[in-house]
Design a protein around this motif. Structure first.
Motif, PDB file in Angstrom:
ATOM      1  N   PRO A   1       0.824  -1.207   0.000  1.00  0.00           N
ATOM      2  CA  PRO A   1       0.000   0.000   0.000  1.00  0.00           C
ATOM      3  C   PRO A   1       0.859   1.257   0.000  1.00  0.00           C
ATOM      4  CG  PRO A   1      -0.413  -1.342   1.973  1.00  0.00           C
ATOM      5  CD  PRO A   1       0.663  -2.008   1.177  1.00  0.00           C
ATOM      6  N   ALA A   2       0.348   2.275  -0.663  1.00  0.00           N
ATOM      7  CA  ALA A   2       1.077   3.543  -0.736  1.00  0.00           C
ATOM      8  C   ALA A   2       1.161   4.168   0.648  1.00  0.00           C
ATOM      9  CB  ALA A   2       0.369   4.495  -1.685  1.00  0.00           C
ATOM     10  N   SER A   3       2.289   4.739   0.924  1.00  0.00           N
ATOM     11  CA  SER A   3       2.448   5.468   2.184  1.00  0.00           C
ATOM     12  C   SER A   3       3.290   6.694   1.893  1.00  0.00           C
ATOM     13  CB  SER A   3       3.117   4.590   3.240  1.00  0.00           C
ATOM     14  OG  SER A   3       4.413   4.242   2.832  1.00  0.00           O
ATOM     15  N   GLY A   4       2.999   7.759   2.580  1.00  0.00           N
ATOM     16  CA  GLY A   4       3.758   8.984   2.387  1.00  0.00           C
ATOM     17  C   GLY A   4       3.390   9.691   1.102  1.00  0.00           C
ATOM     18  N   GLU A   5       4.197  10.643   0.741  1.00  0.00           N
ATOM     19  CA  GLU A   5       3.971  11.469  -0.443  1.00  0.00           C
ATOM     20  C   GLU A   5       4.534  10.782  -1.688  1.00  0.00           C
ATOM     21  OE1 GLU A   5       2.386  14.370  -0.545  1.00  0.00           O
ATOM     22  OE2 GLU A   5       2.028  14.410   1.606  1.00  0.00           O
ATOM     23  N   PRO A   6       3.937  11.055  -2.859  1.00  0.00           N
ATOM     24  CA  PRO A   6       4.478  10.506  -4.103  1.00  0.00           C
ATOM     25  C   PRO A   6       5.884  11.051  -4.361  1.00  0.00           C
ATOM     26  CG  PRO A   6       2.340  11.547  -4.461  1.00  0.00           C
ATOM     27  CD  PRO A   6       2.744  11.844  -3.069  1.00  0.00           C
ATOM     28  N   GLU A   7       6.752  10.184  -4.829  1.00  0.00           N
ATOM     29  CA  GLU A   7       8.140  10.560  -5.106  1.00  0.00           C
ATOM     30  C   GLU A   7       8.458  10.360  -6.582  1.00  0.00           C
ATOM     31  OE1 GLU A   7      10.133  11.970  -2.885  1.00  0.00           O
ATOM     32  OE2 GLU A   7       8.677  11.751  -1.273  1.00  0.00           O
TER      33      GLU A   7
ATOM     34  N   LEU B   1      -8.046  18.597 -11.952  1.00  0.00           N
ATOM     35  CA  LEU B   1      -8.552  18.248 -10.630  1.00  0.00           C
ATOM     36  C   LEU B   1      -7.439  18.220  -9.580  1.00  0.00           C
ATOM     37  CD1 LEU B   1     -11.013  15.415 -11.686  1.00  0.00           C
ATOM     38  CD2 LEU B   1     -11.508  17.835 -11.277  1.00  0.00           C
ATOM     39  N   GLU B   2      -6.351  17.535  -9.881  1.00  0.00           N
ATOM     40  CA  GLU B   2      -5.232  17.419  -8.940  1.00  0.00           C
ATOM     41  C   GLU B   2      -3.923  17.541  -9.712  1.00  0.00           C
ATOM     42  OE1 GLU B   2      -5.399  16.860  -5.532  1.00  0.00           O
ATOM     43  OE2 GLU B   2      -7.575  16.945  -5.664  1.00  0.00           O
ATOM     44  N   LEU B   3      -3.011  18.292  -9.131  1.00  0.00           N
ATOM     45  CA  LEU B   3      -1.681  18.428  -9.708  1.00  0.00           C
ATOM     46  C   LEU B   3      -0.694  18.547  -8.566  1.00  0.00           C
ATOM     47  CD1 LEU B   3       0.320  18.999 -12.103  1.00  0.00           C
ATOM     48  CD2 LEU B   3      -0.165  21.421 -11.706  1.00  0.00           C
ATOM     49  N   GLU B   4       0.369  17.790  -8.656  1.00  0.00           N
ATOM     50  CA  GLU B   4       1.457  17.924  -7.694  1.00  0.00           C
ATOM     51  C   GLU B   4       2.760  18.030  -8.469  1.00  0.00           C
ATOM     52  OE1 GLU B   4       3.516  15.441  -4.058  1.00  0.00           O
ATOM     53  OE2 GLU B   4       1.342  15.355  -4.310  1.00  0.00           O
TER      54      GLU B   4
ATOM     55  N   GLY C   1      10.625  19.980  -2.114  1.00  0.00           N
ATOM     56  CA  GLY C   1       9.476  20.832  -1.841  1.00  0.00           C
ATOM     57  C   GLY C   1       8.384  20.494  -2.838  1.00  0.00           C
ATOM     58  N   ARG C   2       7.152  20.874  -2.526  1.00  0.00           N
ATOM     59  CA  ARG C   2       6.011  20.515  -3.371  1.00  0.00           C
ATOM     60  C   ARG C   2       5.094  21.701  -3.636  1.00  0.00           C
ATOM     61  NH1 ARG C   2       5.713  14.900  -3.296  1.00  0.00           N
ATOM     62  NH2 ARG C   2       7.054  14.039  -1.701  1.00  0.00           N
ATOM     63  N   TYR C   3       4.501  21.652  -4.811  1.00  0.00           N
ATOM     64  CA  TYR C   3       3.415  22.563  -5.166  1.00  0.00           C
ATOM     65  C   TYR C   3       2.188  21.684  -5.363  1.00  0.00           C
ATOM     66  CZ  TYR C   3       0.311  25.440  -7.960  1.00  0.00           C
ATOM     67  OH  TYR C   3      -0.790  26.115  -8.420  1.00  0.00           O
ATOM     68  N   LEU C   4       1.072  22.018  -4.712  1.00  0.00           N
ATOM     69  CA  LEU C   4      -0.154  21.241  -4.816  1.00  0.00           C
ATOM     70  C   LEU C   4      -1.291  22.097  -5.366  1.00  0.00           C
ATOM     71  CD1 LEU C   4      -0.023  19.522  -1.314  1.00  0.00           C
ATOM     72  CD2 LEU C   4       0.699  18.559  -3.493  1.00  0.00           C
ATOM     73  N   HIS C   5      -2.017  21.545  -6.313  1.00  0.00           N
ATOM     74  CA  HIS C   5      -3.236  22.175  -6.836  1.00  0.00           C
ATOM     75  C   HIS C   5      -4.367  21.181  -6.627  1.00  0.00           C
ATOM     76  CE1 HIS C   5      -6.082  24.086  -9.628  1.00  0.00           C
ATOM     77  NE2 HIS C   5      -6.357  22.858  -9.986  1.00  0.00           N
TER      78      HIS C   5
ATOM     79  N   GLY D   1       9.583  17.645 -11.386  1.00  0.00           N
ATOM     80  CA  GLY D   1       8.768  16.660 -12.078  1.00  0.00           C
ATOM     81  C   GLY D   1       7.365  16.640 -11.520  1.00  0.00           C
ATOM     82  N   VAL D   2       6.500  15.856 -12.178  1.00  0.00           N
ATOM     83  CA  VAL D   2       5.086  15.806 -11.785  1.00  0.00           C
ATOM     84  C   VAL D   2       4.733  14.360 -11.427  1.00  0.00           C
ATOM     85  CG1 VAL D   2       2.713  16.166 -12.585  1.00  0.00           C
ATOM     86  CG2 VAL D   2       4.519  17.767 -13.248  1.00  0.00           C
ATOM     87  N   PRO D   3       4.586  14.068 -10.112  1.00  0.00           N
ATOM     88  CA  PRO D   3       4.191  12.716  -9.710  1.00  0.00           C
ATOM     89  C   PRO D   3       2.676  12.505  -9.659  1.00  0.00           C
ATOM     90  CG  PRO D   3       4.825  13.945  -7.780  1.00  0.00           C
ATOM     91  CD  PRO D   3       5.062  14.851  -8.971  1.00  0.00           C
ATOM     92  N   VAL D   4       1.869  13.588  -9.684  1.00  0.00           N
ATOM     93  CA  VAL D   4       0.423  13.476  -9.611  1.00  0.00           C
ATOM     94  C   VAL D   4      -0.213  14.419 -10.628  1.00  0.00           C
ATOM     95  CG1 VAL D   4      -1.646  13.778  -8.160  1.00  0.00           C
ATOM     96  CG2 VAL D   4       0.473  12.881  -7.149  1.00  0.00           C
ATOM     97  N   LEU D   5      -1.083  13.875 -11.489  1.00  0.00           N
ATOM     98  CA  LEU D   5      -1.831  14.680 -12.446  1.00  0.00           C
ATOM     99  C   LEU D   5      -3.164  13.995 -12.690  1.00  0.00           C
ATOM    100  CD1 LEU D   5      -2.154  16.982 -14.525  1.00  0.00           C
ATOM    101  CD2 LEU D   5      -1.016  15.504 -16.175  1.00  0.00           C
ATOM    102  N   VAL D   6      -4.257  14.669 -12.304  1.00  0.00           N
ATOM    103  CA  VAL D   6      -5.600  14.136 -12.513  1.00  0.00           C
ATOM    104  C   VAL D   6      -6.426  15.218 -13.203  1.00  0.00           C
ATOM    105  CG1 VAL D   6      -7.670  13.189 -11.428  1.00  0.00           C
ATOM    106  CG2 VAL D   6      -5.423  12.764 -10.398  1.00  0.00           C
ATOM    107  N   ASN D   7      -6.934  14.868 -14.393  1.00  0.00           N
ATOM    108  CA  ASN D   7      -7.804  15.807 -15.092  1.00  0.00           C
ATOM    109  C   ASN D   7      -8.957  15.049 -15.700  1.00  0.00           C
ATOM    110  OD1 ASN D   7      -6.007  14.619 -16.932  1.00  0.00           O
ATOM    111  ND2 ASN D   7      -6.069  16.338 -18.310  1.00  0.00           N
TER     112      ASN D   7
END
Length: 177
Positions: free
Chosen positions: A53-59, A110-113, A129-133, A170-176
């Motif tokens: 299972p995923a744990s922590g922040e996406p890397e 919807l989601e961007l990291e 560091g991270r930028y979250l949308h 880089g972009v570990p999370v992108l949901v549109n």
């Protein structure tokens, strides 16, 4: 005597069958609730060997090997690189910045990291560091076409200021949609 044994065996079997029926109904509700109470269905347990299972922040694994030149920001590979373009990447001593232009069909982002790794003069990864949308779920419809570009700025963490001289992004999370 043989007849008595048969009768005893048949009587014993009947007693066991009655006991089994009673045991099955002892814990059942009575009256109108009995018809409404669902009986437990057989459950299926599924395990997926090797799935953690995923744990922590996406890397982004590419951050470990990136060695951006001093004063620069570079892109590292991520799982969604075929759906966007990183533009205007820059590193100032206080932040990594740029914009993500979505190139896949999009109605709403919807989601961007965006993840930035910060490096010292020897190219050693010091931290991230991270930028979250997150899309706002306000229930209102938005007028006009969706924005396909998201600007970001990721500040150098306070404990790395003065040590960080470059960045990889880089972009570990992108949901549109």
């Amino acid at each position: 005597m043989h007849h008595k044994m048969k009768a005893a065996l048949v009587g014993g079997a009947a007693l066991l069958a009655t006991a089994a029926v009673l045991a099955g109904t002892l814990n059942q509700p009575e009256g109108p609730a009995a018809a409404e109470t669902p009986r437990p269905a057989a459950t299926v347990q599924t395990t997926l060997p090797g799935l953690v299972p995923a744990s922590g922040e996406p890397e982004l694994p590419g951050l470990q090997g990136a060695k951006p030149a001093m004063g620069r920001a570079v892109q590292v590979k991520g799982p969604f690189d075929d759906r966007f373009v990183l533009e205007q990447l820059a590193f100032a001593h206080a932040a990594a910045s740029g914009s993500v232009r979505i190139t896949s069909d999009v109605s709403d982002l919807l989601e961007l990291e965006v993840l930035a790794g910060f490096y010292d003069k020897q190219g050693k990864l010091l931290g991230t560091g991270r930028y979250l949308h997150h899309a706002e779920e306000d229930g209102h419809s938005h007028s006009g076409p969706p924005s396909e570009t998201e600007k970001f700025s990721i500040p150098v963490p306070a404990n790395l200021r003065g040590k960080a001289v470059s960045a990889a992004v880089g972009v570990p999370v992108l949901v549109n949609e």
